[in-house]
Scaffold this active site. Structure first.
Site, PDB file in Angstrom:
ATOM      1  CE1 TYR A 135      51.116  88.261  57.069  1.00 20.93           C
ATOM      2  CE2 TYR A 135      50.328  90.051  58.569  1.00 20.93           C
ATOM      3  CZ  TYR A 135      50.454  88.933  58.126  1.00 20.93           C
ATOM      4  OH  TYR A 135      50.338  87.829  59.069  1.00 20.93           O
ATOM      5  CE  LYS A 192      52.634  72.854  53.030  1.00 22.51           C
ATOM      6  NZ  LYS A 192      52.799  71.693  53.543  1.00 22.51           N
ATOM      7  CG  ASP A 225      53.533  71.146  57.138  1.00 21.10           C
ATOM      8  OD1 ASP A 225      54.671  71.493  56.856  1.00 21.10           O
ATOM      9  OD2 ASP A 225      52.769  70.326  56.280  1.00 21.10           O
ATOM     10  CG  ASP A 249      50.832  86.946  62.371  1.00 22.84           C
ATOM     11  OD1 ASP A 249      50.831  87.051  63.491  1.00 22.84           O
ATOM     12  OD2 ASP A 249      49.738  87.290  61.835  1.00 22.84           O
ATOM     13  CG  ASP A 253      49.912  84.619  68.287  1.00 21.92           C
ATOM     14  OD1 ASP A 253      50.483  85.322  68.264  1.00 21.92           O
ATOM     15  OD2 ASP A 253      48.392  84.562  68.399  1.00 21.92           O
TER      16      ASP A 253
END
Ligand code: ATP
Length: 356
Positions: A135, A192, A225, A249, A253
């Site tokens: 970001y 990850k 994942d 982020d 959601d």
């Protein structure tokens, strides 16, 4: 008598201007000892005089306020989205609000798209790193517009940044309980690191080091994942999840989907000991703005988080209780199965709060 808490209110754009007044209404209905000051930062102000953040704006907020209640930023009339970046990311970065805390709680089984899931099954919190990762917008584009174009987006992970967010997650776990009473017991770190070995390696090492200081807290690790799949298959085992800016982020959601959609999700941007900022998880949602249909409960629950953080726990619990009742009695907007408008749902909660 203790002094009133000073709160800066910045509704922003789109549905932010509709839902924040409902959050303010709930705060006023509960009679919380606060002093609210509104600011017009957002697209209208930017279009009028090109101001995104007034000079010294962030230092003024940090100096003069105990907390900031924000709506959302983003307006089709400002396609560059410059004001949203400068206000929202500016606040997070310049005020160093490094911990983004997003509680995920199911208020009623009818709101969850998963079969057979009860409110007690969805009660976890995502702690998202808020000042680093991708970001910062570091990187660049080379040979733009040619077949050889290269775009590089850097993922920034500092030891200081990783360590403080992981430590925050453990501290959160130690000092918070599940809603039905038992203490929180487990911190799960999500990354990850099988593909992003450099950044992931740092997160892995720091997680191991910091967890050694908290022997009573269980630890777990999942690749992002696998975590997404698990969250949809069975959200029950999740407790406290800590992760980087981008994964946080995305998974919040997904998690918001478990609790009735982004219209129900609240968040806080914190740096312990400093002025913190609270905002609903949803954005300005231009397609539904101005229609009195946006769900105000994410914003109202954000006010609940803010009041609790300011030490006004009884007021926070009263408002939360009223939202819970509204959800159970379907006194809600259409996105979660009711028939009320934004203002009417907010009015129902405020009325219920003032009766308690
Ligand atoms: P951002 O890019 O900042 O996430 P956005 O404005 O593109 O923001 P959201 O605000 O997250 O996207 O909204 C996406 C869609 O979700 C909206 O168009 C709307 O349909 C729905 N939505 C979002 N917030 C609410 C809400 N409070 N009540 C009802 N529906 C909502």
């Amino acid at each position: 008598m203790s002094e009133k808490k000073r709160i800066a209110v910045i509704p922003g754009d789109g549905i932010g201007k509709e839902v924040i007044p409902q959050a303010v209404r709930a705060i006023q209905a509960v009679g919380a000892p606060v002093e609210l000051t509104s600011f017009d930062w957002g697209a209208d102000r930017y279009l009028a005089d090109k101001t995104t953040v007034p000079p010294e704006g962030f230092s003024m907020l940090a100096r003069d306020f105990d907390a900031i209640l924000v709506g959302a930023f983003g307006d089709p009339r400002v396609p560059s989205n410059i004001h949203a970046r400068e206000i929202l990311l500016g606040m997070r970065f310049q005020m160093d609000l490094y911990a983004n805390v997003r509680p995920v709680r199911l208020m009623d089984a009818s709101l969850c798209p998963l079969k057979g899931v009860e409110p007690k099954d969805v009660d976890f919190v995502v702690i998202r790193e808020n000042t680093e990762g991708v970001y910062g917008d570091l990187g660049g584009v080379f040979k733009q517009g040619t077949p050889d174009e290269i775009a590089i987006q850097e993922d920034v992970n500092t030891r200081k940044g990783v360590e403080r967010i992981i430590r925050y997650a453990f501290e959160y776990c130690v000092s918070n309980r599940k809603l039905d009473g038992p203490p929180r017991r487990r911190v799960l770190m999500c990354d990850k690191s099988n593909a992003m070995t450099h950044a992931g390696g740092l997160w892995q090492r720091v997680f191991k080091e910091v967890s050694a200081e908290y022997p009573a807290i269980e630890t777990e690790h999942m690749y992002v994942d696998a975590l997404c799949m698990q969250m949809v298959r069975d959200p029950r085992p999740f407790d406290v999840i800590v992760t980087n800016n981008m994964f946080g982020d995305i998974i919040t959601d997904l998690a918001a989907g478990l609790q009735g959609g982004v219209g129900m999700a609240a968040s806080g941007n914190l740096h312990p000991g400093r002025t913190s900022m609270f905002e609903p998880v949803h954005g300005s949602a231009p397609p539904i703005a101005g229609k009195n249909i946006a769900n105000p409960f994410g914003a109202i629950l954000t006010a609940v988080m803010m009041l609790a953080d300011l030490g006004l726990k009884a007021d926070a619990e009263r408002i939360e209780g009223a939202v819970l009742e509204a959800v159970r009695e379907k006194k809600t907007t259409q996105d979660i199965g009711g028939t009320l408008g934004t203002r009417e749902a907010g009015a129902w909660v405020a009325e219920r709060v003032s009766r308690f």
